[in-house]
Every structure is written in structure tokens, then in C-alpha cells.
Design a protein around this motif. Structure first.
Motif, PDB file in Angstrom:
ATOM      1  N   TRP A  78      34.615  19.173  44.046  1.00  0.00           N
ATOM      2  CA  TRP A  78      35.738  19.484  44.933  1.00  0.00           C
ATOM      3  C   TRP A  78      35.958  20.997  45.055  1.00  0.00           C
ATOM      4  CZ3 TRP A  78      40.504  21.847  45.129  1.00  0.00           C
ATOM      5  CH2 TRP A  78      41.327  21.479  46.188  1.00  0.00           C
ATOM      6  N   MET A  79      35.849  21.725  43.940  1.00  0.00           N
ATOM      7  CA  MET A  79      36.106  23.167  43.939  1.00  0.00           C
ATOM      8  C   MET A  79      34.954  23.963  44.544  1.00  0.00           C
ATOM      9  SD  MET A  79      39.135  23.785  42.485  1.00  0.00           S
ATOM     10  CE  MET A  79      39.294  25.230  41.431  1.00  0.00           C
ATOM     11  N   GLY A  80      33.754  23.396  44.563  1.00  0.00           N
ATOM     12  CA  GLY A  80      32.628  24.110  45.139  1.00  0.00           C
ATOM     13  C   GLY A  80      32.304  25.388  44.385  1.00  0.00           C
ATOM     14  N   ARG A  81      32.091  26.459  45.119  1.00  0.00           N
ATOM     15  CA  ARG A  81      31.712  27.743  44.507  1.00  0.00           C
ATOM     16  C   ARG A  81      32.913  28.642  44.230  1.00  0.00           C
ATOM     17  NH1 ARG A  81      26.233  29.579  47.802  1.00  0.00           N
ATOM     18  NH2 ARG A  81      24.964  27.739  47.265  1.00  0.00           N
ATOM     19  N   TYR A  82      34.065  28.066  44.114  1.00  0.00           N
ATOM     20  CA  TYR A  82      35.281  28.851  43.884  1.00  0.00           C
ATOM     21  C   TYR A  82      35.174  29.679  42.604  1.00  0.00           C
ATOM     22  CZ  TYR A  82      40.135  29.953  42.813  1.00  0.00           C
ATOM     23  OH  TYR A  82      41.293  30.604  42.503  1.00  0.00           O
ATOM     24  N   ASP A  83      35.502  30.962  42.710  1.00  0.00           N
ATOM     25  CA  ASP A  83      35.510  31.878  41.569  1.00  0.00           C
ATOM     26  C   ASP A  83      36.917  32.454  41.441  1.00  0.00           C
ATOM     27  OD1 ASP A  83      35.258  33.840  39.673  1.00  0.00           O
ATOM     28  OD2 ASP A  83      33.750  35.013  40.756  1.00  0.00           O
ATOM     29  N   PRO A  84      37.693  32.046  40.434  1.00  0.00           N
ATOM     30  CA  PRO A  84      39.085  32.499  40.330  1.00  0.00           C
ATOM     31  C   PRO A  84      39.237  34.001  40.126  1.00  0.00           C
ATOM     32  CG  PRO A  84      38.415  31.357  38.333  1.00  0.00           C
ATOM     33  CD  PRO A  84      37.322  31.136  39.334  1.00  0.00           C
ATOM     34  N   ALA A  85      38.196  34.665  39.646  1.00  0.00           N
ATOM     35  CA  ALA A  85      38.290  36.105  39.385  1.00  0.00           C
ATOM     36  C   ALA A  85      37.906  36.949  40.596  1.00  0.00           C
ATOM     37  CB  ALA A  85      37.405  36.479  38.193  1.00  0.00           C
ATOM     38  N   ARG A  86      37.456  36.317  41.641  1.00  0.00           N
ATOM     39  CA  ARG A  86      36.911  37.084  42.768  1.00  0.00           C
ATOM     40  C   ARG A  86      38.006  37.753  43.593  1.00  0.00           C
ATOM     41  NH1 ARG A  86      32.671  34.845  47.381  1.00  0.00           N
ATOM     42  NH2 ARG A  86      32.383  36.855  48.455  1.00  0.00           N
ATOM     43  N   PHE A  87      37.861  39.030  43.771  1.00  0.00           N
ATOM     44  CA  PHE A  87      38.685  39.784  44.724  1.00  0.00           C
ATOM     45  C   PHE A  87      37.874  40.985  45.172  1.00  0.00           C
ATOM     46  CE2 PHE A  87      41.422  43.347  45.815  1.00  0.00           C
ATOM     47  CZ  PHE A  87      42.170  42.798  46.832  1.00  0.00           C
ATOM     48  N   GLU A  88      37.606  41.066  46.463  1.00  0.00           N
ATOM     49  CA  GLU A  88      36.840  42.171  47.029  1.00  0.00           C
ATOM     50  C   GLU A  88      37.666  42.797  48.136  1.00  0.00           C
ATOM     51  OE1 GLU A  88      32.741  41.145  47.942  1.00  0.00           O
ATOM     52  OE2 GLU A  88      32.884  39.449  46.556  1.00  0.00           O
ATOM     53  N   LEU A  89      38.163  43.997  47.878  1.00  0.00           N
ATOM     54  CA  LEU A  89      39.089  44.644  48.806  1.00  0.00           C
ATOM     55  C   LEU A  89      38.478  44.802  50.197  1.00  0.00           C
ATOM     56  CD1 LEU A  89      41.850  45.963  49.177  1.00  0.00           C
ATOM     57  CD2 LEU A  89      40.837  48.126  48.422  1.00  0.00           C
ATOM     58  N   ASP A  90      37.216  45.191  50.267  1.00  0.00           N
ATOM     59  CA  ASP A  90      36.583  45.382  51.575  1.00  0.00           C
ATOM     60  C   ASP A  90      36.537  44.082  52.365  1.00  0.00           C
ATOM     61  OD1 ASP A  90      36.233  48.038  51.030  1.00  0.00           O
ATOM     62  OD2 ASP A  90      34.118  47.869  50.474  1.00  0.00           O
ATOM     63  N   ARG A  91      36.226  42.981  51.682  1.00  0.00           N
ATOM     64  CA  ARG A  91      36.163  41.685  52.364  1.00  0.00           C
ATOM     65  C   ARG A  91      37.551  41.253  52.837  1.00  0.00           C
ATOM     66  NH1 ARG A  91      31.559  38.425  51.484  1.00  0.00           N
ATOM     67  NH2 ARG A  91      32.872  36.570  51.692  1.00  0.00           N
ATOM     68  N   VAL A  92      38.555  41.529  52.010  1.00  0.00           N
ATOM     69  CA  VAL A  92      39.917  41.169  52.388  1.00  0.00           C
ATOM     70  C   VAL A  92      40.345  41.933  53.636  1.00  0.00           C
ATOM     71  CG1 VAL A  92      42.340  41.330  51.693  1.00  0.00           C
ATOM     72  CG2 VAL A  92      40.637  40.473  50.072  1.00  0.00           C
ATOM     73  N   ASN A  93      40.082  43.232  53.667  1.00  0.00           N
ATOM     74  CA  ASN A  93      40.483  44.016  54.838  1.00  0.00           C
ATOM     75  C   ASN A  93      39.644  43.679  56.063  1.00  0.00           C
ATOM     76  OD1 ASN A  93      42.789  45.677  54.249  1.00  0.00           O
ATOM     77  ND2 ASN A  93      41.517  46.722  52.740  1.00  0.00           N
ATOM     78  N   ALA A  94      38.399  43.276  55.857  1.00  0.00           N
ATOM     79  CA  ALA A  94      37.591  42.825  56.992  1.00  0.00           C
ATOM     80  C   ALA A  94      38.189  41.557  57.587  1.00  0.00           C
ATOM     81  CB  ALA A  94      36.146  42.588  56.546  1.00  0.00           C
ATOM     82  N   ARG A  95      38.639  40.661  56.735  1.00  0.00           N
ATOM     83  CA  ARG A  95      39.291  39.436  57.224  1.00  0.00           C
ATOM     84  C   ARG A  95      40.597  39.779  57.931  1.00  0.00           C
ATOM     85  NH1 ARG A  95      41.907  34.291  53.971  1.00  0.00           N
ATOM     86  NH2 ARG A  95      41.739  32.835  55.683  1.00  0.00           N
ATOM     87  N   LEU A  96      41.340  40.727  57.372  1.00  0.00           N
ATOM     88  CA  LEU A  96      42.605  41.118  57.986  1.00  0.00           C
ATOM     89  C   LEU A  96      42.375  41.704  59.363  1.00  0.00           C
ATOM     90  CD1 LEU A  96      45.630  41.514  57.760  1.00  0.00           C
ATOM     91  CD2 LEU A  96      45.220  43.622  56.495  1.00  0.00           C
ATOM     92  N   LYS A  97      41.331  42.499  59.527  1.00  0.00           N
ATOM     93  CA  LYS A  97      41.051  43.086  60.832  1.00  0.00           C
ATOM     94  C   LYS A  97      40.742  42.036  61.876  1.00  0.00           C
ATOM     95  CE  LYS A  97      39.378  47.620  59.340  1.00  0.00           C
ATOM     96  NZ  LYS A  97      38.205  48.542  59.279  1.00  0.00           N
ATOM     97  N   ARG A  98      40.172  40.924  61.431  1.00  0.00           N
ATOM     98  CA  ARG A  98      39.839  39.864  62.391  1.00  0.00           C
ATOM     99  C   ARG A  98      41.067  39.180  62.956  1.00  0.00           C
ATOM    100  NH1 ARG A  98      35.477  38.933  58.692  1.00  0.00           N
ATOM    101  NH2 ARG A  98      36.575  37.194  57.693  1.00  0.00           N
ATOM    102  N   VAL A  99      42.211  39.291  62.276  1.00  0.00           N
ATOM    103  CA  VAL A  99      43.413  38.674  62.817  1.00  0.00           C
ATOM    104  C   VAL A  99      44.340  39.705  63.459  1.00  0.00           C
ATOM    105  CG1 VAL A  99      43.294  36.833  61.128  1.00  0.00           C
ATOM    106  CG2 VAL A  99      44.785  38.781  60.676  1.00  0.00           C
ATOM    107  N   ILE A 100      43.866  40.943  63.534  1.00  0.00           N
ATOM    108  CA  ILE A 100      44.661  41.984  64.182  1.00  0.00           C
ATOM    109  C   ILE A 100      44.105  42.251  65.571  1.00  0.00           C
ATOM    110  CG2 ILE A 100      45.259  44.440  64.155  1.00  0.00           C
ATOM    111  CD1 ILE A 100      45.296  44.304  61.129  1.00  0.00           C
ATOM    112  N   LYS A 101      44.949  42.148  66.555  1.00  0.00           N
ATOM    113  CA  LYS A 101      44.548  42.431  67.928  1.00  0.00           C
ATOM    114  C   LYS A 101      45.200  43.720  68.381  1.00  0.00           C
ATOM    115  CE  LYS A 101      44.583  40.662  72.640  1.00  0.00           C
ATOM    116  NZ  LYS A 101      44.957  39.546  73.539  1.00  0.00           N
ATOM    117  N   VAL A 102      44.403  44.729  68.663  1.00  0.00           N
ATOM    118  CA  VAL A 102      44.933  46.005  69.111  1.00  0.00           C
ATOM    119  C   VAL A 102      45.088  45.960  70.628  1.00  0.00           C
ATOM    120  CG1 VAL A 102      44.545  48.489  69.231  1.00  0.00           C
ATOM    121  CG2 VAL A 102      43.813  47.206  67.202  1.00  0.00           C
ATOM    122  N   THR A 103      46.289  46.159  71.087  1.00  0.00           N
ATOM    123  CA  THR A 103      46.537  46.088  72.533  1.00  0.00           C
ATOM    124  C   THR A 103      46.609  47.474  73.148  1.00  0.00           C
ATOM    125  OG1 THR A 103      48.934  46.025  72.115  1.00  0.00           O
ATOM    126  CG2 THR A 103      47.785  43.921  72.321  1.00  0.00           C
TER     127      THR A 103
END
Length: 208
Positions: free
Chosen positions: A183-208
Motif C-alpha cells: 500500500w505504501m509503495g516507495r514512500y520514504d518518510p525522510a524525503r524532502f528535496e527543496l528543489d523538487r518542492v519548489n518545482a512543484r509549486l511553480k507548476r501551480v503558479i500562473k503568472v498573468t
């Protein structure tokens, strides 16, 4: 509880956060998932002109949630959130979060508040206003500055269910080990990558 929230009129789920005209500054917020030990947390900077709906989208992106459930902000004595879900008992009594900006409620009303995601698992996020920063030219609507650890997988049973699953994964002899592992798959509880997080955040930001 798998309830897909409706998208407010004028808000696209594929581009959830819209850039805003130059405002009067930005808030630095620390977000901690209540009950997590060691803490699952993020530090973000968001423009004060952002609506609470936009902040919801930012939190989904930086924490790693999938935005499959209803949400609520508890700020002072008021609740804001999925008020368009008029036929949903969980949403009754909320004020719409689409028309309220951060500067309308912070820090005049409070310097700390709660963001609740998924009214079945009840993931409570304790949010603290750490600093108010002056406006910067060309500042992004939101950015993640730091954080630690991955948020739990969706529908993992709240804090108690999540940590039970981690205990099972730590014990290969447990009778539920194989089921939980699948059920958990490849989940890694210690994983945090700032660059990946901000890349994901940019995908939900629309610059008008």
C-alpha cells in the motif's frame, strides 16, 4: 473520506495560484503537521495579497498532498474554506476562502492559525506567522524556503494510522507487513528535496 472539492468559479485547478499585483509585502510562515514526531514542517514566503484559496493551493504543493479532499482554515473565531460545497455538512458555516486575502486576517486577527485538510483523516497543520517582510520587486507569489520530511500518503488514516503503518514497515515479521508495504509503495518518510518542492509549486503558479 474521499471527497473531491469543487473548484470555485474563476479558479483553475491546473493553475491554482495566480500572480497578484504588487502588494504591501509578504508573510513568512512556518507550517507544522500537528502530531508529527519528528516534526514534518515547511517554511514558506507568500505575498500578502494572496487569497486563502491560493494559500490552500500553496500548502498542497509544498506539503505534497494531492488536493483530493475538502479543507478549512481556522483563523481567530472564523472558519474559511470550501464554502461552495453547500450540500456537504462538513462545509456548512464556513466563509468562502476565495475573497479573503492574507493581509485581511494576518497578523491583525492572529499570528497563528490552523489549516485542516481531509475531514476524514483530519490532517491539522499549525501555521505560525514568523515575519512580515517588505515588498520585493518581481517576488514570486510563493516560495518554499526550508522543510523536513515527507507528508504522509493520502488516506493513510490520520496521524495514528500513519504512524501505525510506519511501525508495521519497521517489523518484517508483522502479519500486516506485506499488505502495508504494498500500500505504501516507495514512500520514504525522510524525503524532502527543496528543489523538487519548489518545482512543484511553480507548476501551480500562473503568472498573468
Amino acid at each position: 473520506m474521499k471527497v473531491k472539492p469543487k473548484t470555485p468559479v474563476g479558479h483553475s485547478r491546473s493553475s491554482k495560484v495566480r500572480a497578484v499585483p504588487p502588494g504591501d509585502g509578504a508573510f513568512q510562515l512556518k507550517v507544522v503537521l500537528a502530531g508529527s514526531d519528528p516534526p514534518i514542517w515547511r517554511r514558506i514566503r507568500v505575498l500578502s495579497d494572496l487569497s486563502l484559496w491560493a494559500l490552500h493551493s500553496v500548502l498542497q504543493a509544498v506539503m505534497g498532498w494531492e488536493d483530493d479532499h475538502l479543507h478549512e482554515f481556522k483563523i481567530g473565531k472564523a472558519s474559511y474554506g470550501s464554502a461552495d460545497e453547500a450540500d456537504n455538512l462538513f462545509a456548512q458555516g464556513m466563509k468562502a476562502d476565495t475573497e479573503i486575502s492574507l493581509r485581511d486576517v494576518l497578523p491583525a486577527v492572529t499570528r497563528s492559525f490552523e489549516y485542516i485538510y481531509d475531514f476524514g483523516d483530519d490532517w491539522i497543520h499549525d501555521i505560525t506567522v514568523e515575519e512580515f517582510l517588505p515588498a520585493e520587486t518581481d517576488a514570486p507569489p510563493a516560495i518554499c524556503l526550508a522543510g523536513e520530511r515527507a507528508c504522509p500518503p493520502e488516506d493513510s488514516g490520520g496521524v495514528n494510522g500513519f504512524y501505525w503503518k510506519l511501525e508495521v514497515l519497521a517489523d518484517p515479521s508483522h502479519p500486516e507487513y506485506e499488505n502495508v508495504k504494498d500500500w505504501m509503495g516507495r514512500y520514504d518518510p525522510a524525503r524532502f528535496e527543496l528543489d523538487r518542492v519548489n518545482a512543484r509549486l511553480k507548476r501551480v503558479i500562473k503568472v498573468t
